[in-house]
Design a protein around this motif. Sequence first.
Motif, mmCIF file in Angstrom:
data_model
loop_
_atom_site.group_PDB
_atom_site.id
_atom_site.type_symbol
_atom_site.label_atom_id
_atom_site.label_comp_id
_atom_site.label_asym_id
_atom_site.label_seq_id
_atom_site.Cartn_x
_atom_site.Cartn_y
_atom_site.Cartn_z
ATOM 1 N N GLY A 197 0.668 -1.159 -0.113
ATOM 2 C CA GLY A 197 0.015 -0.587 0.103
ATOM 3 C C GLY A 197 0.378 0.793 0.260
ATOM 4 O O GLY A 197 -0.251 2.280 -0.230
ATOM 5 N N HIS A 222 -9.272 11.917 7.484
ATOM 6 C CA HIS A 222 -9.626 10.079 6.830
ATOM 7 C C HIS A 222 -9.858 11.044 4.807
ATOM 8 O O HIS A 222 -9.556 10.611 4.652
ATOM 9 C CB HIS A 222 -10.951 9.554 7.277
ATOM 10 N N GLY A 226 -5.298 8.371 3.063
ATOM 11 C CA GLY A 226 -6.003 7.318 2.321
ATOM 12 C C GLY A 226 -4.748 6.563 3.367
ATOM 13 O O GLY A 226 -5.130 6.560 4.533
ATOM 14 N N ASP A 227 -4.725 4.957 2.992
ATOM 15 C CA ASP A 227 -4.838 4.243 4.139
ATOM 16 C C ASP A 227 -3.617 3.777 4.843
ATOM 17 O O ASP A 227 -3.480 2.663 5.987
ATOM 18 C CB ASP A 227 -5.670 2.424 3.734
ATOM 19 N N GLN A 263 -1.863 1.215 9.691
ATOM 20 C CA GLN A 263 -2.701 0.671 8.984
ATOM 21 C C GLN A 263 -4.490 0.518 9.419
ATOM 22 O O GLN A 263 -3.483 -0.010 10.723
ATOM 23 C CB GLN A 263 -2.227 -0.422 7.897
ATOM 24 N N ARG A 299 2.691 9.716 3.229
ATOM 25 C CA ARG A 299 1.114 10.095 3.059
ATOM 26 C C ARG A 299 0.660 10.012 1.811
ATOM 27 O O ARG A 299 1.350 10.307 1.116
ATOM 28 C CB ARG A 299 0.207 11.049 3.662
ATOM 29 N N GLN A 300 -0.749 9.150 1.531
ATOM 30 C CA GLN A 300 -1.108 9.521 0.410
ATOM 31 C C GLN A 300 -3.018 10.224 0.645
ATOM 32 O O GLN A 300 -3.377 10.468 0.945
ATOM 33 C CB GLN A 300 -1.719 8.098 -0.291
ATOM 34 N N ARG A 302 -5.909 12.136 -0.830
ATOM 35 C CA ARG A 302 -6.776 11.501 -1.257
ATOM 36 C C ARG A 302 -7.588 12.674 -2.559
ATOM 37 O O ARG A 302 -7.692 13.177 -1.583
ATOM 38 C CB ARG A 302 -7.907 11.274 -0.441
ATOM 39 N N ASP A 306 -13.160 10.572 -3.445
ATOM 40 C CA ASP A 306 -12.958 8.764 -3.365
ATOM 41 C C ASP A 306 -12.513 9.136 -1.784
ATOM 42 O O ASP A 306 -11.332 9.007 -1.215
ATOM 43 C CB ASP A 306 -11.350 8.614 -3.414
ATOM 44 N N CYS A 308 -13.097 8.505 2.652
ATOM 45 C CA CYS A 308 -12.738 7.642 3.638
ATOM 46 C C CYS A 308 -13.651 6.204 3.384
ATOM 47 O O CYS A 308 -15.097 7.071 4.297
ATOM 48 C CB CYS A 308 -11.783 7.581 4.308
ATOM 49 N N CYS A 310 -13.758 3.535 5.882
ATOM 50 C CA CYS A 310 -13.065 2.516 6.533
ATOM 51 C C CYS A 310 -14.551 2.576 7.466
ATOM 52 O O CYS A 310 -15.417 2.582 7.446
ATOM 53 C CB CYS A 310 -12.365 3.224 7.099
#
Length: 589
Positions: A197, A222, A226-227, A263, A299-300, A302, A306, A308, A310
Motif C-alpha cells: 500500500g 480520514h 489514504g489508508d 494501517q 502519506r497518500q 486522497r 474518493d 474514506c 473505513c
Amino acid sequence: MRDPPDGERHEIFCRPQHKEPTRHLRLSGCGPGLGCDPERVYAQLLAPLHCVRVAPSESGQAHIYATFPDPETANAALVTLHGQEYNGRTLGVKFAETKRMKKGSAPSHLDALMSASQAGIPGLDLILEFVSTQEEVELLALVDAQPWEYLAKRRVQHHGMRFEYATRHVEVGAAQSPLPPALHDFVALRLAPRIPGSQALDQVTVNEYVAGVGLSPHVDTHSAFGDTLLSLSLAGPCVMVFRKEGRADVALALPPRSLLVLQGEARHAWQHYIPHRKSDMVGGEVVLRAERRVSFTFRQVRQEGDPCSCPFPDQCDSQGADIPPTRMAAQRAQRGAGSTLEDDHVNSVYNAIAPHFSATRFAVWPKVREFVMALPPGALVADVGCGNGKYFGLRSDIFVLGTDRSTGLAGVASQRVSGGPMRGLQGSLRADVAAADALALPLRPASMDGVLCIAVLHHTSTVARRLALLHQLLSTLCLGGRALVTVWATEQEGMARKLEKWAPLPGSESEANDYLVPWHVPMHRAEAAAAAARPSAVLDGKKSTVCFQRYYHLFRPGELEGLVRQVPGAQLLDAFYDKDNWCVVFGRL
C-alpha cells in the motif's frame, strides 16, 4: 572538578519550574557534541568562577551543566559567561535545576514497549533499522539543504501537497507538486517493495523536534489521506503513545532509523501523540531524548470523489463524524472577528511573496536606528514582525529575538541569522527568530529592554485586536524598557495617486481608512510559479505579474496615541510623524 556521587539515587537536569536563580547552569555551545572537552571547559571557563561540578549532557550533544555553591555564585557566572565567545561559538547560558530519581525507577509516564507486537493494536508495526546509518546521514543532509518553515516549537518541511496544521488537512486549492527525486526514489525503491500500500505515497511532511517538544494527540484526517501512514525516525529516539476510548494507553519506543507503520485500525481508530518532555521510560530505564529528532511522515493524498469508507465511522469525517477542532483552529476562533481577513490578506499573502518582498526591504529607517542605538549595552530586544530580519545586525552588543507571523519571512530571517544567502552582514549575528503570532508572543513577560514593532499594527483589522497586540508588546517590556511602534498614516505623499490603485473596504470596522493594497510579483522571478499557485493569486497579464491584495488600516492623527493610552500600564513617551508613518514610543508605568 568533582564527579557526582554514585549512590542509590541519581539526578537529572531539567528546566526550572520558577523564575528564581538556582545553583545550576546549562551552557550551550560547548558540549561534547561540538568537540569540546568538559574537563577543559571547566578548567578554562568555570573553575575561576567557583564552579564545583560539571556534567555533560547525557545525550552527548551541544551543552553541559555546571553546578555552583549557591544561586548567587551561579547568577554571577551567568552574567559573565552568557554571550561570551568560546571555541568559535557564542555561549548561551540559562538556569537549570535537578530532579532526584531512584535508579531504575519509573517516572509518572508510561513505560514504553520496544516491540509493536506487544502493543496488541491491529495494523501497528515497527521495523527496526529500516535504513542504514549512511542512509540516515544522506536523508538528513537532503532536508537540511532545503528551506525550513518555523512553527512555534519546531521546524517543518512539506513535499508534495502542503499540510495545514490548523485543519489537519492538505491546503485546499493548492497545486500538488511532485516529490523531490530523492524522496520519490525512496518511496519507490525502499518503501514500496516492503510495505503493502505504500507505492502510491505522494506527500511527505518532515518535522524536526528538539528535546522537550512533542506532538498533540490526533488521528490523521480520514478525508485527506489514504489508508497507509508511515513515519521514519532519524537522529534521535522518542516514545509515541497510542490512545483509544475504552482501551488503556500504549507507549511504544521509536529508536533512530526505525519505520513506524500505521494501517487499518491503528491508522483510523487510534490517536497517536508524542508527550512534551525531555525523557522517556523504555524497558524500565530513563532514556533522555536527543537534542534533535527528525521524522519523515509519508502519506497518500486522497483525490476528490474518493472518500474514506473505513469501518470506524466514529473517527471518520468522510462518514460524518464530528471531529473536534485542533488547538490551532480553536485559537484562530478565539482571536475573533478580523482573523479571517488577516489570514486571507496578510498572513497567506506574505507567505506567498516572502522572497520577493524581502528583496525590496534592505534600507534601515533612521528613526529605528536611532531608537536601537539609544538602548543600553547588553540589551535584549524583541523585533515583533521582524520580516527578513534587516534590523538584527544594527549593534553587536545587544541580542535580538525576532518573531513573524509569516513562516515564509521567518524562514528568510533565519537564513540571515544562520549565515545563509540572505545574511548580507559581516560577523556573527546575535539574534534568533521564530514564527509566532504577535497576539500570542512566546516571550517571557517583563524580559525585554526594547521592543520593535515596525509596520505591523496596521495589518490588524479591528480595534480590539490592535489593543491586544499593544498589550502583548507591553507585557514583554521590563521596567525601564521602551517599545517603538510605527504604522501607515492617512497623510502620505502622493496619496491621490496611491488611492487610485488601492481598493477601499467600506464594510470594515474602520470603514474609510481600511484598504487592500496590491503587491506584484514579476513573472520572471523564480518564486512566481509557486506564488501563482496560491488560491489568492491573480495573474496580471498587462503587467506580467502575479498580484496579491494586502490588508492595511491607515491611522488618523492621534489614533495611535489614543490606543496606547487605552492599554493599562502603558506610558506614552513620544509620538511623531515620519515619512508617511505615525510612530509612538511607550514604556511601562
